[in-house]
Design an enzyme around this catalytic site. Structure first.
Site, PDB file in Angstrom:
ATOM      1  N   GLU B  68       0.796  -1.295   0.155  1.00 22.12           N
ATOM      2  CA  GLU B  68      -0.093  -0.088  -0.095  1.00 22.12           C
ATOM      3  C   GLU B  68       0.954   1.210  -0.035  1.00 22.12           C
ATOM      4  O   GLU B  68       0.543   1.997  -0.606  1.00 22.12           O
ATOM      5  CB  GLU B  68      -0.834   0.040   1.291  1.00 22.12           C
ATOM      6  CG  GLU B  68      -2.056  -1.063   0.895  1.00 22.12           C
ATOM      7  CD  GLU B  68      -1.613  -2.467   1.481  1.00 22.12           C
ATOM      8  OE1 GLU B  68      -0.325  -2.611   2.155  1.00 22.12           O
ATOM      9  OE2 GLU B  68      -2.579  -3.343   1.504  1.00 22.12           O
ATOM     10  N   HIS B 137     -10.985  -3.923   9.649  1.00 20.59           N
ATOM     11  CA  HIS B 137     -11.593  -4.036   8.341  1.00 20.59           C
ATOM     12  C   HIS B 137     -13.057  -3.201   8.088  1.00 20.59           C
ATOM     13  O   HIS B 137     -13.834  -3.360   7.451  1.00 20.59           O
ATOM     14  CB  HIS B 137     -11.882  -5.502   7.627  1.00 20.59           C
ATOM     15  CG  HIS B 137     -10.475  -6.071   7.354  1.00 20.59           C
ATOM     16  ND1 HIS B 137      -9.795  -6.557   8.439  1.00 20.59           N
ATOM     17  CD2 HIS B 137      -9.992  -6.558   6.041  1.00 20.59           C
ATOM     18  CE1 HIS B 137      -8.741  -7.243   7.623  1.00 20.59           C
ATOM     19  NE2 HIS B 137      -9.091  -7.189   6.417  1.00 20.59           N
TER      20      HIS B 137
END
Lengths: 336, 336
Positions: B68, B137
């Site tokens: 990322e 998440h």
């Protein structure tokens, strides 16, 4: 570049590859980097520059030889120790001094200072205050070139300290997976601030990291102009041919401390003095004279030119206007 | 795909609307590329990019490694040099791995370089709870980025806005982060054909009312509208404002509403403390609208805990229709 060198030519790479005018200009820019940083240091001591700065005195061959074959279309990303890269890529020292002095005429209109100096028009995407910050950005610039079908390359300068950042590993991996035209140039000056490379890094040579990402890696004497130029040349050829990235490690040394707060408690006076005998500028100058590119008087003239340019740059910076206080939020977003 | 409502208007889901925006942009502008983890043949974790790789090929719909920081940085570098990348974080939570590139680089480059550079990157971030994916998440971290000058932070609540905001983000020369609620991806609604721009920084009064103002973003808009509908049966008239953008924030629309109703409640899915509600409350308290307040300001945010796994706990952790309804009733009756 000249291509009429005889096959048996065993002169140094730079001498047999570049035209005398190019070599003279390279020497001039190396002097310019040295005199610029001395001028910046002096201005800092006089209180004309605030904040801090990271000087690259002693590393000039790495900056200049790496940029030797780059055009304005080619990009570089730089580091917190980026003055040399900026000048090697063609920046005007007057606008650089103006930036350091916090003036509106500076490259960043006084908003960036030493650590964010950039010159987008000559392909310098900027120094960076974050160790490893420029690595993924360089890969992105190379992606742009590939996607738009251009043959320009991106040189990503980084220091030995950055080789232990996650961004380094992610960037090298992606550049290799996508075969992007980027040259990773590590300027290994032996220390990440005070921490010696031998204490921070598991591999002997930072170029050894290249094998983990299936790209060529080479370690060269970063104070030897020709050695750097030759290694970077091979990497540029590979990148322009679409064969992907390379890693070049220039082993060098910074004569000054990490920044203005450094008391040099992690290295000895003897070590610093020993490295000062390997001055990359004196070495390149001797090489040019030995091969008849210049004589002593011409080399002195080159050095004097650089000195005059620095003096004019400081004068320009001093006489430049400061940014308007009311403009403090200007440039946060694009102006409509 | 092209379902019609009874009124003959075309209906798409929120994710179809986003996909349509990306397809339109890619057709109209060859510099637009998509990057992200598993966005190619897999179609993205939430199937938002679905078949785009078939239409535009893997060079423009790029699967990235699970990197990322590097991936976001490549997008920043590409944006800096002429591409318009849309980088999809698989979950907004993963943006924390890329904070360096988002906050230190993308957001600040224009400013640090004195307006000489532009980073037209778009980050798409699936956000929010309600899927049983637990603490790493399910977060709503949009307010974190509201604290960063240089970024624009959007939260579309409807399919129409999801498309129009993405097209606006692509037309914007600065970095834009779009938080898409995972529970909204399947939501259907009218979406105009072709290209159109939803203005960035403009809130929308979704329901007019006179007794209190509810400011909400993303999925909370729908919950607030349902609560308002229930309250209407009791004779309580709630005005519901869809915030749409938290940076820039539309003070004008919010203040005008508070001046009219005299009561304010802010509903958001992020943790209550130091969130969007604090900013809006302070904004009202600092303005002339303060004089129009007939009751204390109420904030409804997430519990002061990570998002839990157990479905009942998960539901209890963030504002629901019932909690919004109850709080609004108390506010309207001045029981706070």
């Amino acid at each position: 570049m000249t291509s009429d060198a005889p096959a048996t030519d065993n002169r140094p790479f730079a001498i047999r590859t570049y035209a005398p005018a190019q070599l003279r200009e390279a020497l001039r820019r190396m002097y310019l980097i040295r005199r610029f940083e001395e001028g910046a240091e002096d201005s800092y001591m006089r209180g004309l520059i605030h904040g801090t700065m990271h000087l690259s005195i002693g590393q000039e061959a790495s900056a200049m030889a790496t940029c030797m074959e780059l055009t304005d279309a080619d990009k570089i990303t730089s580091t917190h120790r980026g003055h040399g890269h900026c000048i090697a890529k063609g920046a005007d020292v007057g606008r650089m001094f103006a930036e350091f002095f916090g003036k509106e005429t500076g490259y960043c209109h006084g908003r960036g200072g030493s650590m964010h100096i950039a010159d987008v028009r000559t392909g310098n995407l900027g120094a960076n205050g974050i160790v490893g910050g420029g690595l993924p950005i360089a890969v992105g610039a190379a992606l742009t070139a590939k996607r738009l079908g251009r043959d320009d390359v991106t040189v990503c300068f980084f220091g030995d300290g950055a080789n232990n950042e996650g961004a380094f590993h992610e960037a090298l991996n992606m550049a290799s997976v996508w075969k992007l035209p980027v040259i990773f140039v590590c300027e290994n000056n032996g220390y990440g601030m005070s921490t010696a490379v031998t204490r921070s890094t598991a591999v002997r040579h930072i170029a050894d990291r290249a094998s983990a990402y299936s790209m060529p890696g080479i370690t060269v004497d970063g104070n030897d102009f020709s050695a750097v130029a030759e290694a970077v040349h091979a990497a540029i050829v590979r990148a322009r041919a679409g064969d992907g990235p390379s890693l070049v490690e220039n082993v060098t040394y910074r004569w000054r401390g990490h920044s203005k707060s450094d008391r040099n408690r992690y290295r000895t006076k003897e070590e610093i003095e020993e490295w000062m005998t390997r001055d990359p500028i004196a070495r390149f100058r001797s090489e040019l004279i030995a091969h008849g590119i210049l004589d002593e008087a011409a080399a002195d003239a080159v050095a004097a030119e650089a000195m005059a340019e620095v003096e004019a740059g400081i004068a320009f910076a001093k006489s430049s206007p400061a940014p308007a206080i009311g403009d403090v939020t200007r440039y946060v977003y694009a102006e409509n | 795909m092209n379902a019609m409502t009874e009124t003959g208007l075309r209906v798409l889901s929120y994710s179809e609307a986003i996909r349509e925006a990306m397809a339109i942009a890619m057709e109209n502008d060859p510099t637009v590329i998509l990057m992200g983890e598993d966005i190619g043949v897999y179609g993205g974790a939430f199937q938002v990019t679905l078949d785009l790789v078939d239409r535009f090929g893997p060079d423009r719909v790029m699967d990235t490694p699970i990197s990322e920081l590097g991936g976001a940085g490549v997008a920043v570098g590409a944006a800096l040099t002429g591409l318009k990348p849309i980088y999809e974080f698989q979950f907004s939570d993963f943006a924390m791995l890329a904070m360096e590139q988002i906050v230190n680089q993308a957001a600040k480059l224009r400013y640090m370089l004195g307006g000489e550079a532009s980073v037209p990157v778009v980050f798409r971030l699936p956000a929010g709870s309600g899927t049983g994916a637990a603490a790493q998440h399910s977060q709503s971290i949009e307010a974190w980025f509201g604290h960063v000058p240089g970024l624009k932070v959007l939260q579309p609540a409807t399919p129409e806005d999801a498309k129009g905001m993405l097209l606006s983000a692509l037309a914007d020369p600065d970095p834009v982060m779009i938080f898409e609620h995972k529970l909204l991806y399947k939501m259907k609604g009218h979406v105009p054909e072709g290209s159109y721009l939803t203005p960035i920084g403009k809130a929308l009064v979704r329901r007019s009312g006179t007794d209190l103002t509810i400011v909400a973003g993303s999925i909370m808009v729908h919950r607030a509208l349902e609560a308002a509908e229930r309250l209407a049966a009791e004779g309580i008239s709630a005005e519901v404002i869809d915030l749409r953008s938290i940076r820039p924030i539309d003070a004008e629309t919010i203040l005008a509403s508070v001046r009219k109703t005299g009561r304010l409640m802010v509903v958001y899915e992020g943790v209550k403390a130091f969130g969007v509600g604090a900013e809006i409350s302070a904004m009202v308290a600092e303005s002339d609208a303060f004089d129009h307040l007939d009751a204390p300001i109420l904030r409804l945010g997430a519990a002061d805990a990570p998002v839990p796994y157990n479905p009942d706990l998960e539901r209890a952790a963030v504002p629901q229709v019932e909690t919004i309804e109850a709080a609004a009733r108390r506010l309207a009756r001045r029981e706070v």
